[in-house]
Design an enzyme around this catalytic site. Structure first.
Site, PDB file in Angstrom:
ATOM      1  N   GLU A 380      -3.390 -39.823  12.600  1.00  0.00           N
ATOM      2  CA  GLU A 380      -3.150 -40.221  14.029  1.00  0.00           C
ATOM      3  C   GLU A 380      -3.389 -39.575  14.758  1.00  0.00           C
ATOM      4  O   GLU A 380      -4.197 -37.658  14.664  1.00  0.00           O
ATOM      5  CB  GLU A 380      -1.568 -40.316  13.878  1.00  0.00           C
ATOM      6  CG  GLU A 380      -1.063 -39.949  15.152  1.00  0.00           C
ATOM      7  CD  GLU A 380       0.450 -40.341  15.760  1.00  0.00           C
ATOM      8  OE1 GLU A 380       0.861 -40.488  14.506  1.00  0.00           O
ATOM      9  OE2 GLU A 380       1.071 -39.994  16.399  1.00  0.00           O
ATOM     10  N   GLU A 385      -0.443 -35.901  24.749  1.00  0.00           N
ATOM     11  CA  GLU A 385       1.387 -36.076  24.759  1.00  0.00           C
ATOM     12  C   GLU A 385       1.755 -35.236  25.698  1.00  0.00           C
ATOM     13  O   GLU A 385       1.851 -34.416  25.525  1.00  0.00           O
ATOM     14  CB  GLU A 385       1.757 -36.287  23.721  1.00  0.00           C
ATOM     15  CG  GLU A 385       1.851 -37.242  21.900  1.00  0.00           C
ATOM     16  CD  GLU A 385       2.354 -37.017  20.545  1.00  0.00           C
ATOM     17  OE1 GLU A 385       3.008 -37.870  20.346  1.00  0.00           O
ATOM     18  OE2 GLU A 385       2.518 -36.073  20.111  1.00  0.00           O
TER      19      GLU A 385
END
Length: 500
Positions: A380, A385
């Site tokens: 990933e 974020e």
């Protein structure tokens, strides 16, 4: 034999001495009305022309009118300091003076000044006559004759808002470089009429495939008048040939900073210039509300404009407080899976994040085929974020079988910024041997390929891009959710993927 050799040498020396030696600047920058703004020169002055040459612009654009007594002069507007150029004699214009002391330049004087250098092209714009089409054609013919008289055929390229003027130039000078400005003629028609380029307002090129189609037809593409960094960056990314600008100094600086200047080529992009739902050719939706492996609280909807829409050049991902199945919030999660999948390259997303405790916006990537097994074995990539209870930070992270948050070994780093009041560019550069993370072109993290195979580096397969805003969850909801913040919107200006 000896005499013939001597004559040949003399002819070569004579020819070489009279040949023009040009070294035209090889860049995309055309100074609009010369380079006048930064140093406060008058527009369309010879001083502004000289400054464009000094800066090293590819070209310097200027505008030509014809006085009532048929003198060709340089000025952008139909009036010069209150005098309508086409209705007065040249001697009346000489009663006025530019701010730097120059009189209004004649075309002859301007071309002679331009001829003293051999690096910057002279981009001659023939202004449409306000009197008649016939007078406009007369102006066009007179401009051509003056270019010939001064001997600057090699220096000069032509543009006009009148299509008939463009065609007239090519009747007289079939090898001339001529581009049209107004915007209503198709690239195919210009190619048929033997124009060499298109020179439209940059907004025309935001139509899907416009630039690519023009290039396919062999036309050069110039954009006017481009004065802000985002517009310049957009045009360079999309391979425009020339940028006409009032800000040539800024344009040079922005070109240096673009991925294209570093050898990257645009592979795929969504600029969000349409209206309505995001383009179906680019995006699908992950749908549902069962926590998404993180105990998230939102339900992701399927092509619902209440949660995902495109307006005013932005993708808006909107989180709404609304009941859906067993969830009390709705949002959207857009994925490029099976529409654009890629391995290696530079991913660049310009975005402004939503503010509020409990929000968890993300720009990230997952493997398309899960070659090495389920998460986290196939990897990933979290390009950006953010969690709302840390309003001053964004994070970049990678997850693999050996490095992931479940076992507290994930590799990541935070950056201190204000993500709410301005757009920031979040990017990764993904190579075979490493992955570098950037915010606004500042590298803050590098994850290297250790050579120890998939458990540490599963990043040798195709991934796809994901854009979403979650609510709550193991990280985003660590300090609860403030229900007063809804609706909350992440704005995405563009997504671009480059490769070398």
């Amino acid at each position: 034999m000896k005499r013939a050799f001597i004559l040949t040498c003399m002819l070569f020396i004579f020819t070489a001495s009279f040949a023009q030696k040009f070294n035209w600047n090889k860049n995309q920058v055309i100074a609009h009305r010369g380079a006048w703004k930064k140093n406060n020169f008058p527009q369309n002055s010879i001083a502004a022309l000289n400054e464009a040459v000094k800066l090293g612009c590819y070209g310097s654009e200027f505008d030509v009118w014809m006085t009532a007594d048929n003198v060709l002069v340089i000025n952008h507007d139909p009036e010069f300091q209150g005098l309508t150029i086409e209705k007065v004699k040249y001697e009346e214009l000489l009663t006025k003076t530019m701010s730097n002391g120059e009189k209004i330049p004649t075309l002859e004087a301007y071309l002679k000044a331009g001829k003293t250098q051999k690096t910057t092209k002279l981009i001659l714009e023939i202004k449409p006559s306000l009197i008649s089409k016939e007078r406009g054609i007369e102006l066009t013919n007179a401009c051509i004759e003056m270019v010939k008289k001064v001997g600057v055929l090699d220096w000069t390229e032509y543009i006009s808002f009148d299509y008939d003027y463009c065609k007239r130039i090519l009747e007289v000078l079939p090898k001339a470089k001529v581009a049209y400005l107004r915007g209503e003629i198709s690239a195919e028609q210009m190619k048929s009429d033997k124009l060499t380029g298109v020179d439209y307002h940059f907004s025309f090129y935001q139509k899907d495939g416009w630039i690519e189609n023009a290039h396919k037809l062999g036309l050069t593409v110039n954009a006017w008048t481009v004065n802000t960094a985002p517009e310049m960056q957009w045009l360079v990314a999309h391979n425009v040939d020339f940028i006409t600008t009032n800000e040539p100094e800024l344009t040079f600086e922005e070109i240096k900073k673009t991925p294209v200047a570093l050898g990257w080529k645009l592979k795929w992009a969504d600029e969000f210039d349409d209206k309505g739902l995001p383009l179906n050719k680019n995006w699908s939706y992950d749908v549902g509300g069962k926590g998404w492996g993180n105990n998230e609280l939102q339900y992701y909807t399927d092509a619902d404009s209440a949660n995902a829409n495109v307006k005013k050049g932005n993708l808006n991902i909107i989180v709404v407080k609304a009941d859906k199945e067993n969830n009390h919030y709705t949002s959207a999660r857009l994925v490029s899976k099976n529409k654009f999948d890629f391995k290696y390259g530079r991913v660049e997303v310009r975005a402004m994040l939503p503010k509020g405790r409990g929000l968890w916006p993300a720009i990230w990537a997952l493997p398309t085929d899960w070659k090495y097994g389920d998460w986290p074995k196939s990897g990933e990539i979290d390009i950006m974020e953010h969690v709302g209870y840390e309003p001053d930070s964004v994070y970049g992270t990678v997850h693999t079988e050996k490095f992931n948050h479940v076992i507290h070994t994930q590799v990541g780093k935070g950056v201190k910024i204000n993500p709410y009041n301005a757009y920031h560019v979040y990017a990764i550069e993904w190579y075979e041997d490493r992955m570098d993370f950037f915010v606004d072109d500042q590298k803050y993290l590098s994850f290297k390929n250790t050579g120890k195979a998939a458990p540490e580096w599963p990043f040798d397969q195709n991934f796809h891009i994901i854009l979403n805003v979650a609510v709550g969850g193991g990280w985003g909801g660590k300090k609860g959710v403030d229900d007063s913040i809804f609706p909350a919107t992440m704005k995405v200006d563009y997504v671009r993927v480059y490769q070398k």
